[in-house]
Motif scaffolding. Structure first.
Motif, PDB file in Angstrom:
ATOM      1  N   MET A 185       0.956  -1.285  -0.026  1.00  0.00           N
ATOM      2  CA  MET A 185       0.009  -0.062  -0.039  1.00  0.00           C
ATOM      3  C   MET A 185       0.940   1.252  -0.108  1.00  0.00           C
ATOM      4  SD  MET A 185      -3.180  -1.262   2.612  1.00  0.00           S
ATOM      5  CE  MET A 185      -3.944   0.357   2.163  1.00  0.00           C
ATOM      6  N   ASP A 186       2.280   0.967  -0.305  1.00  0.00           N
ATOM      7  CA  ASP A 186       3.090   2.279  -0.294  1.00  0.00           C
ATOM      8  C   ASP A 186       2.471   3.482  -1.156  1.00  0.00           C
ATOM      9  OD1 ASP A 186       5.265   3.737   0.287  1.00  0.00           O
ATOM     10  OD2 ASP A 186       6.459   2.902  -1.349  1.00  0.00           O
ATOM     11  N   GLY A 187       2.325   4.542  -0.928  1.00  0.00           N
ATOM     12  CA  GLY A 187       2.045   5.529  -1.725  1.00  0.00           C
ATOM     13  C   GLY A 187       0.588   6.038  -1.765  1.00  0.00           C
ATOM     14  N   MET A 188      -0.268   5.127  -0.954  1.00  0.00           N
ATOM     15  CA  MET A 188      -1.625   5.327  -0.555  1.00  0.00           C
ATOM     16  C   MET A 188      -1.921   5.953   0.422  1.00  0.00           C
ATOM     17  SD  MET A 188      -3.405   1.719  -1.690  1.00  0.00           S
ATOM     18  CE  MET A 188      -4.964   2.278  -1.723  1.00  0.00           C
ATOM     19  N   ARG A 189      -3.058   6.668   0.536  1.00  0.00           N
ATOM     20  CA  ARG A 189      -3.472   7.579   1.566  1.00  0.00           C
ATOM     21  C   ARG A 189      -4.875   7.037   2.300  1.00  0.00           C
ATOM     22  NH1 ARG A 189      -1.364  12.790   2.492  1.00  0.00           N
ATOM     23  NH2 ARG A 189       0.287  13.487   0.921  1.00  0.00           N
ATOM     24  N   VAL A 190      -4.753   6.589   3.527  1.00  0.00           N
ATOM     25  CA  VAL A 190      -5.782   5.932   4.029  1.00  0.00           C
ATOM     26  C   VAL A 190      -6.444   6.554   5.420  1.00  0.00           C
ATOM     27  CG1 VAL A 190      -6.578   3.822   5.430  1.00  0.00           C
ATOM     28  CG2 VAL A 190      -5.064   3.902   3.443  1.00  0.00           C
ATOM     29  N   LEU A 191      -7.858   6.966   5.481  1.00  0.00           N
ATOM     30  CA  LEU A 191      -8.152   7.729   6.654  1.00  0.00           C
ATOM     31  C   LEU A 191      -9.102   6.699   7.484  1.00  0.00           C
ATOM     32  CD1 LEU A 191      -9.168  10.284   8.154  1.00  0.00           C
ATOM     33  CD2 LEU A 191     -10.899  10.565   6.368  1.00  0.00           C
ATOM     34  N   VAL A 192      -8.793   6.749   8.726  1.00  0.00           N
ATOM     35  CA  VAL A 192      -9.356   5.837   9.532  1.00  0.00           C
ATOM     36  C   VAL A 192     -10.290   6.703  10.824  1.00  0.00           C
ATOM     37  CG1 VAL A 192      -9.479   3.743  11.014  1.00  0.00           C
ATOM     38  CG2 VAL A 192      -8.019   3.903   8.990  1.00  0.00           C
ATOM     39  N   THR A 193     -11.669   6.256  11.030  1.00  0.00           N
ATOM     40  CA  THR A 193     -12.161   6.910  12.202  1.00  0.00           C
ATOM     41  C   THR A 193     -12.320   5.842  13.185  1.00  0.00           C
ATOM     42  OG1 THR A 193     -14.303   6.427  11.625  1.00  0.00           O
ATOM     43  CG2 THR A 193     -13.408   8.573  10.850  1.00  0.00           C
ATOM     44  N   ALA A 194     -12.046   6.251  14.498  1.00  0.00           N
ATOM     45  CA  ALA A 194     -12.011   5.194  15.608  1.00  0.00           C
ATOM     46  C   ALA A 194     -12.768   5.779  16.896  1.00  0.00           C
ATOM     47  CB  ALA A 194     -10.700   4.736  15.782  1.00  0.00           C
ATOM     48  N   GLY A 195     -13.166   5.099  17.910  1.00  0.00           N
ATOM     49  CA  GLY A 195     -13.704   5.476  19.349  1.00  0.00           C
ATOM     50  C   GLY A 195     -14.954   6.055  19.085  1.00  0.00           C
ATOM     51  N   TYR A 265     -10.903  14.645   1.189  1.00  0.00           N
ATOM     52  CA  TYR A 265     -10.620  14.628  -0.472  1.00  0.00           C
ATOM     53  C   TYR A 265      -9.086  14.260  -0.845  1.00  0.00           C
ATOM     54  CZ  TYR A 265      -7.696  18.855   0.640  1.00  0.00           C
ATOM     55  OH  TYR A 265      -6.860  19.650   0.859  1.00  0.00           O
ATOM     56  N   LYS A 266      -8.099  14.083   0.270  1.00  0.00           N
ATOM     57  CA  LYS A 266      -6.878  13.681   0.072  1.00  0.00           C
ATOM     58  C   LYS A 266      -6.788  12.190  -0.190  1.00  0.00           C
ATOM     59  CE  LYS A 266      -5.227  17.721   2.611  1.00  0.00           C
ATOM     60  NZ  LYS A 266      -4.254  18.137   3.881  1.00  0.00           N
ATOM     61  N   GLN A 267      -7.777  11.285   0.552  1.00  0.00           N
ATOM     62  CA  GLN A 267      -7.534  10.022   0.698  1.00  0.00           C
ATOM     63  C   GLN A 267      -7.871   9.007  -0.391  1.00  0.00           C
ATOM     64  OE1 GLN A 267      -6.216   9.636   3.729  1.00  0.00           O
ATOM     65  NE2 GLN A 267      -6.740  11.821   4.058  1.00  0.00           N
ATOM     66  N   ASP A 268      -7.342   7.826  -0.541  1.00  0.00           N
ATOM     67  CA  ASP A 268      -7.473   6.856  -1.435  1.00  0.00           C
ATOM     68  C   ASP A 268      -8.779   5.911  -0.972  1.00  0.00           C
ATOM     69  OD1 ASP A 268      -5.514   7.173  -3.572  1.00  0.00           O
ATOM     70  OD2 ASP A 268      -4.085   7.177  -1.931  1.00  0.00           O
ATOM     71  N   ILE A 269      -8.585   5.754   0.407  1.00  0.00           N
ATOM     72  CA  ILE A 269      -9.437   4.860   1.146  1.00  0.00           C
ATOM     73  C   ILE A 269      -9.735   5.607   2.369  1.00  0.00           C
ATOM     74  CG2 ILE A 269      -9.879   2.673   2.224  1.00  0.00           C
ATOM     75  CD1 ILE A 269      -7.476   1.357   0.500  1.00  0.00           C
ATOM     76  N   ILE A 270     -11.239   5.521   2.835  1.00  0.00           N
ATOM     77  CA  ILE A 270     -11.842   5.882   4.052  1.00  0.00           C
ATOM     78  C   ILE A 270     -12.319   4.778   4.734  1.00  0.00           C
ATOM     79  CG2 ILE A 270     -13.300   7.371   5.102  1.00  0.00           C
ATOM     80  CD1 ILE A 270     -13.104   9.430   2.868  1.00  0.00           C
ATOM     81  N   ILE A 271     -11.982   4.409   5.944  1.00  0.00           N
ATOM     82  CA  ILE A 271     -12.502   3.524   6.744  1.00  0.00           C
ATOM     83  C   ILE A 271     -13.245   4.114   7.788  1.00  0.00           C
ATOM     84  CG2 ILE A 271     -12.268   1.317   8.067  1.00  0.00           C
ATOM     85  CD1 ILE A 271      -9.728   0.962   6.226  1.00  0.00           C
ATOM     86  N   LYS A 272     -14.679   3.789   8.011  1.00  0.00           N
ATOM     87  CA  LYS A 272     -15.275   4.379   9.310  1.00  0.00           C
ATOM     88  C   LYS A 272     -15.509   3.228  10.383  1.00  0.00           C
ATOM     89  CE  LYS A 272     -16.081   8.323   6.957  1.00  0.00           C
ATOM     90  NZ  LYS A 272     -17.520   8.615   6.482  1.00  0.00           N
ATOM     91  N   ALA A 273     -14.742   3.538  11.216  1.00  0.00           N
ATOM     92  CA  ALA A 273     -14.712   2.371  12.425  1.00  0.00           C
ATOM     93  C   ALA A 273     -15.283   3.195  13.686  1.00  0.00           C
ATOM     94  CB  ALA A 273     -13.482   1.458  12.404  1.00  0.00           C
ATOM     95  N   ALA A 274     -15.301   4.512  13.618  1.00  0.00           N
ATOM     96  CA  ALA A 274     -15.812   5.159  15.150  1.00  0.00           C
ATOM     97  C   ALA A 274     -17.138   4.867  15.281  1.00  0.00           C
ATOM     98  CB  ALA A 274     -15.684   6.722  14.744  1.00  0.00           C
ATOM     99  N   ALA A 275     -17.493   4.881  16.544  1.00  0.00           N
ATOM    100  CA  ALA A 275     -18.986   4.951  16.963  1.00  0.00           C
ATOM    101  C   ALA A 275     -19.334   6.480  17.243  1.00  0.00           C
ATOM    102  CB  ALA A 275     -19.020   3.999  18.179  1.00  0.00           C
ATOM    103  N   VAL A 276     -20.001   6.727  16.249  1.00  0.00           N
ATOM    104  CA  VAL A 276     -20.482   8.286  16.366  1.00  0.00           C
ATOM    105  C   VAL A 276     -21.946   8.245  16.889  1.00  0.00           C
ATOM    106  CG1 VAL A 276     -20.706  10.302  15.087  1.00  0.00           C
ATOM    107  CG2 VAL A 276     -19.265   8.624  14.151  1.00  0.00           C
ATOM    108  N   ALA A 277     -22.131   9.197  17.709  1.00  0.00           N
ATOM    109  CA  ALA A 277     -23.432   9.403  18.544  1.00  0.00           C
ATOM    110  C   ALA A 277     -24.561   9.958  17.411  1.00  0.00           C
ATOM    111  CB  ALA A 277     -23.230  10.494  19.485  1.00  0.00           C
ATOM    112  N   ASP A 278     -25.423   9.302  17.384  1.00  0.00           N
ATOM    113  CA  ASP A 278     -26.660   9.740  16.522  1.00  0.00           C
ATOM    114  C   ASP A 278     -27.244  10.825  16.924  1.00  0.00           C
ATOM    115  OD1 ASP A 278     -26.108   7.354  14.769  1.00  0.00           O
ATOM    116  OD2 ASP A 278     -27.235   6.324  16.257  1.00  0.00           O
TER     117      ASP A 278
END
Length: 309
Positions: A185-195, A265-278
């Motif tokens: 995954m060298d060169g890729m940008r990944v965004l992860v949300t957590a918590g 907008y900068k990311q190649d992959i976005i992973i939503k793993a956060a527990a966001v309050a509704d």
């Protein structure tokens, strides 16, 4: 995670040498085969027998030791290795490496090694800040070495400043980052949300959930180990966040929404793993709400849907 990998651990003559058996133990526990090379000065701080007991391999010190496992030991070890880490790396060893001097087993092996090489400087703060040492480290970086910067704190002689060897767990993480996984995954940008997000009721109370953030942190670490440039947007977590990722701490769902929108907008992959309050309180009290004899009702409104947006 390091099964099938071979790590050369070079130990030079600094007081921090006493920490290295624990690093060797961590590497072996992760599945690595570990070979230790010590300078003669390092033997003044810790015995080779300690490493031999842990690694089940002869600890190499003397270049002309006749009890080698291989015909040309420094070349054989260099070919066998996946990585060489020198910790602690004294100013003397750094200077010799920078000048291509190979007058002991450690420097000779380092010169013959074509695999990733890491140095972890540890020395008196005045020695570390000396322009000569700085230039030598920059030269080694130019030649492909990676430096693990020393920490600031109290040193062996009582001085305060840069020069203290970091914790073994950080050294271990540097090794994992370098060789644990293929960098596909060298060169890729990944965004992860957590918590979990926290929605304020008043200055001392908030609404949240039981998310620990462990899944998001693990996903971020795995992407980092595969070579990606990772941004981790973290709410309230109950786990250690990984090294070598850009961490953005947030509190509320609104904070996370704004942070994700700013980075997405900068990311190649976005992973939503956060527990966001509704839902979030419609009104946040400016002062702590005092209790009374009656019941209390909090009016809630929907938070912004980060994933949908």
């Amino acid at each position: 995670m390091l099964k099938g990998k071979t790590v050369l651990l070079g130990v030079s003559g600094g007081i921090a040498a006493y920490k290295m058996p624990n690093l060797a133990r961590m590497l072996i526990k992760a599945g690595a085969e570990v070979h230790v090379i010590m300078t003669k000065n390092a033997c003044e701080f810790i015995t080779p027998f300690t490493f031999e007991t842990l690694t089940k391999h002869k600890c190499i010190v003397d270049t002309f030791d006749k009890n080698f496992e291989y015909s040309v030991e420094h070349v054989s070890l260099a070919k066998k290795a996946d990585l060489l880490i020198i910790a602690p790396a004294t100013a003397n060893v750094i200077a010799k490496l920078a000048c291509g001097i190979a007058d002991d087993m450690l420097t000779t092996t380092a010169l013959a090694c074509n695999y990733p090489k890491i140095i972890a400087p540890a020395m008196n703060t005045n020695m570390y800040s000396n322009p000569i040492t700085f230039d030598n480290i920059q030269k080694l970086k130019h030649y492909g070495y990676e430096e693990i910067p020393p920490e600031s704190g109290m040193l062996a002689n009582g001085d305060i400043g840069n020069g203290r060897l970091p914790n073994e767990s950080l050294l271990f993480d540097y090794i994992l980052k370098t060789i644990a996984l293929p960098h596909d995954m060298d060169g890729m940008r990944v965004l992860v949300t957590a918590g979990a997000t926290c929605e304020s009721i008043d200055p001392v109370r908030y609404i949240t959930n039981h998310s620990t953030g462990k899944m998001g942190a693990a996903l971020a670490k795995r992407a980092m180990l595969r070579g990606a440039k990772v941004t981790l947007i973290a709410g309230k977590t109950e786990c250690e966040l990984p090294n070598f990722v850009d961490v953005i701490k947030v509190k509320s769902a609104e904070d996370m929404y704004n942070a994700v929108r700013a980075c997405a907008y900068k990311q190649d992959i976005i992973i939503k793993a956060a527990a966001v309050a509704d839902y979030t309180p419609k009104i946040v009290a400016e002062q702590k709400i005092k209790k009374n004899d009656g019941d209390m009702t909090i009016e809630l409104v929907r938070t912004k849907d980060i994933l949908k947006s």
